[in-house]
Design an enzyme around this catalytic site. Structure first.
Site, PDB file in Angstrom:
ATOM      1  CD  GLU A 130      -4.361  -7.094   2.758  1.00 21.97           C
ATOM      2  OE1 GLU A 130      -4.964  -7.350   3.825  1.00 21.97           O
ATOM      3  OE2 GLU A 130      -3.982  -5.943   2.448  1.00 21.97           O
ATOM      4  CB  ALA A 135      -0.905  -0.005   1.230  1.00 20.05           C
ATOM      5  N   GLY A 177      -0.631  -4.906   0.712  1.00 13.68           N
ATOM      6  CA  GLY A 177      -1.869  -4.775  -0.057  1.00 13.68           C
ATOM      7  C   GLY A 177      -1.790  -5.426  -1.415  1.00 13.68           C
ATOM      8  CD  GLU A 195       0.707  -5.621   5.644  1.00 10.80           C
ATOM      9  OE1 GLU A 195      -0.053  -5.464   4.673  1.00 10.80           O
ATOM     10  OE2 GLU A 195       1.467  -6.600   5.754  1.00 10.80           O
TER      11      GLU A 195
END
Length: 257
Positions: A111, A65, A108, A131
């Protein structure tokens, strides 16, 4: 067709979305996620599209992200923005989706790949959730998807340590479907997409629903859903065509009707 952060192509009956933020290794900001989801929904609603392929570039599928975008957030701003709500719409896509992963698929980006039904990975691809090293955790479904794919203990190990797994490890634990040479990732994804595009679209949709529900439903309820979907398939013209083609010893021509 080009948008701000993605390129959109169509090849035969396959809709292709290419992430296009190369200088940031396709790091996902909110605008980029919005564009991805909106385009996947558009392909899902387009009867001329049978399969959706999501890809990055040779360096990265998506390397996480956009951290700078999140640094100043507070619990209250996140509650108001609810930035992960848009991700929930990915789980409503009914057509087959394939992630073609080269390079990094982290945070992300991982994901996003896990939201796809199938993952084709380059031999040198790297997957992971770093993360924990930022003092947070996956927030767009990563803990859930990885646990369902590899089991609780292994998922905890990988997410707790924040380490990257190789494509070979991801394949071993059932996280990816196939590992191929880097230069063959897109070709393999398109080959698979083309094969799926020739199958009966309604059958694919009903199979997808049945398999995903199998992860959450008790076996008795899952079997009842499967049975309902089996009966429902007999309302389609594709079922008639498929069985007639089998009897006539010819390839079927499915129309998704």
């Amino acid at each position: 067709m080009s948008k701000t952060f993605i390129h959109v192509l169509v090849e035969n009956e396959v809709g292709i979305i290419q992430l296009n933020r190369p200088k940031a290794l396709n790091a996902l900001n909110r605008k980029m996620v919005d564009e991805i989801v909106e385009q996947m929904e558009a392909f899902d609603a387009d009867n001329s599209i049978r399969v959706i392929v999501l890809k990055g570039n040779e360096r990265a599928f998506a390397a996480g992200a956009d951290i700078e975008e999140m640094m100043e957030e507070t619990p209250l701003t996140l509650e108001v923005l609810d930035p992960f709500a848009v991700w929930d719409r990915l789980s409503l896509i009914k057509k087959p989706t394939i992630a073609a992963v080269n390079g990094f698929a982290l945070g992300g980006g991982f994901e996003l790949a896990l939201h796809c039904d199938l993952i084709i990975a380059a031999r040198d691809a790297k997957f992971g959730f770093p993360e924990v090293k930022l003092g947070v955790l996956p927030g767009a479904g990563g803990t859930q998807f990885l646990t369902k794919a590899m089991g609780r203990r292994k998922a905890l190990e990988w997410i707790w340590l924040g380490e990257s797994m190789t494509a070979q490890e991801a394949e071993k634990y059932g996280v990816v479907n196939r590992v191929v040479e880097a230069e063959l990732v897109e070709e393999e994804a398109m080959r698979l997409a083309t094969r799926l595009a020739k199958q009966a679209p309604i059958s694919l949709r009903l199979i997808k629903e049945s398999v995903y529900k199998a992860e959450d439903l008790p076996i008795v309820d899952g079997k009842m859903l499967e049975r309902k979907n089996f009966y429902l398939a007999f309302a389609s013209e594709d079922q008639t065509e498929g069985m007639r083609a089998f009897k006539e010893k010819r390839p079927p021509t499915f129309k998704g009707e």
